[in-house]
Design an enzyme around this catalytic site. Structure first.
Site, PDB file in Angstrom:
ATOM      1  N   ASP A  89       0.869  -1.181   0.000  1.00 42.23           N
ATOM      2  CA  ASP A  89       0.000   0.000   0.000  1.00 42.23           C
ATOM      3  C   ASP A  89       0.906   1.232   0.000  1.00 42.23           C
ATOM      4  OD1 ASP A  89      -1.837  -2.038   0.505  1.00 42.23           O
ATOM      5  OD2 ASP A  89      -3.014  -0.829   1.899  1.00 42.23           O
ATOM      6  N   LYS A 152      -7.030   3.163  -3.079  1.00 46.89           N
ATOM      7  CA  LYS A 152      -7.349   3.149  -1.652  1.00 46.89           C
ATOM      8  C   LYS A 152      -7.729   4.548  -1.199  1.00 46.89           C
ATOM      9  CE  LYS A 152      -5.143   2.015   2.810  1.00 46.89           C
ATOM     10  NZ  LYS A 152      -3.926   1.456   3.440  1.00 46.89           N
ATOM     11  N   LYS A 180     -10.114  -0.219  -2.017  1.00 46.28           N
ATOM     12  CA  LYS A 180      -9.880  -0.474  -0.593  1.00 46.28           C
ATOM     13  C   LYS A 180     -10.313   0.743   0.206  1.00 46.28           C
ATOM     14  CE  LYS A 180      -6.435  -1.552   2.952  1.00 46.28           C
ATOM     15  NZ  LYS A 180      -5.057  -2.002   3.251  1.00 46.28           N
TER      16      LYS A 180
END
Length: 220
Positions: A89, A152, A180
């Site tokens: 991430d 995300k 996400k």
């Protein structure tokens, strides 16, 4: 809905210790979470503790500001992969986003993607609580163009994720990339709402409490 299979069980506090990471991994085993998401320094420890399971090890890079040089982000990501992380991430360069330098945003992210193995899942954080919603469409397109696997919502450091943010991500992405949601997710109802809105993965540190609530509700 198998809620546990949507959850990246997360511990990104700077003061986290090895004992905290071992506890995190034990909890991930207990509830069969999809992954653990941790700081890079603990990847090898988590990979060892979760060996022989289906639970993934994820690490952050360029976190939480995204303002590192691209070479540093690449080094972090590649080292985490080498240590056993199968998901990364990484925070996009928010300053470039604010300035409308989308060519640089996409170029950096594409370069990072090219340095990772094809099997490694790359999630790009666009920090929706910080950037104006007028920039969200450009941010999503930049992430998709870079070849990332997920967009995300945020780090969780600058504000919680909202249903509206996930709805917007879903509408903007047209199914071209996974989503996400992360930041301030504290309840099973909240997690389920985000999934219903379009989230494919949930990042949270309150995962155990969420699952306990979820399992109790399921027995009623």
């Amino acid at each position: 809905m198998d809620l546990n299979h949507f959850i990246d069980h997360t511990l990104l506090k700077s003061e986290a210790t090895e004992s905290d990471i071992i506890k995190l991994c034990d909890e991930a085993r207990r509830f069969s979470f999809y992954s653990v998401m941790i700081n890079p320094v603990f990847v090898s420890l988590a990979a060892d503790k979760l060996a022989g399971t289906d639970i993934k090890v994820g690490a952050v890079a360029g976190f939480p500001l995204g303002a590192n040089q691209a070479e540093i982000k690449i080094m972090e990501a590649v080292r985490a992969e080498k240590d056993g992380a199968s998901e990364i991430d990484i925070v996009a360069n928010l300053g470039w986003m604010m300035a409308g330098r989308w060519d640089r945003v996409t170029g950096e992210l594409r370069d990072i993607k090219q340095h990772l193995s094809r099997q490694t899942v790359l999630k790009i954080i666009i920090e929706m609580p910080l950037i104006p919603d007028s920039l969200w469409p450009y941010a999503v397109e930049a992430v998709i163009s870079a070849g990332a696997d997920f967009v995300k919502s945020g780090t969780g450091f600058f504000g919680p994720v909202t249903i509206d943010q996930v709805v917007k991500l879903s509408a903007l992405s047209y199914g071209r990339i996974k989503i996400k949601a992360a930041g301030g997710i504290k309840t099973a109802a909240g997690a389920r709402g985000l999934i219903s809105a379009g989230a494919n993965r949930i990042g949270c540190s309150a995962s155990v409490a969420i699952m306990q609530e979820y399992l109790v509700a399921g027995k009623k």
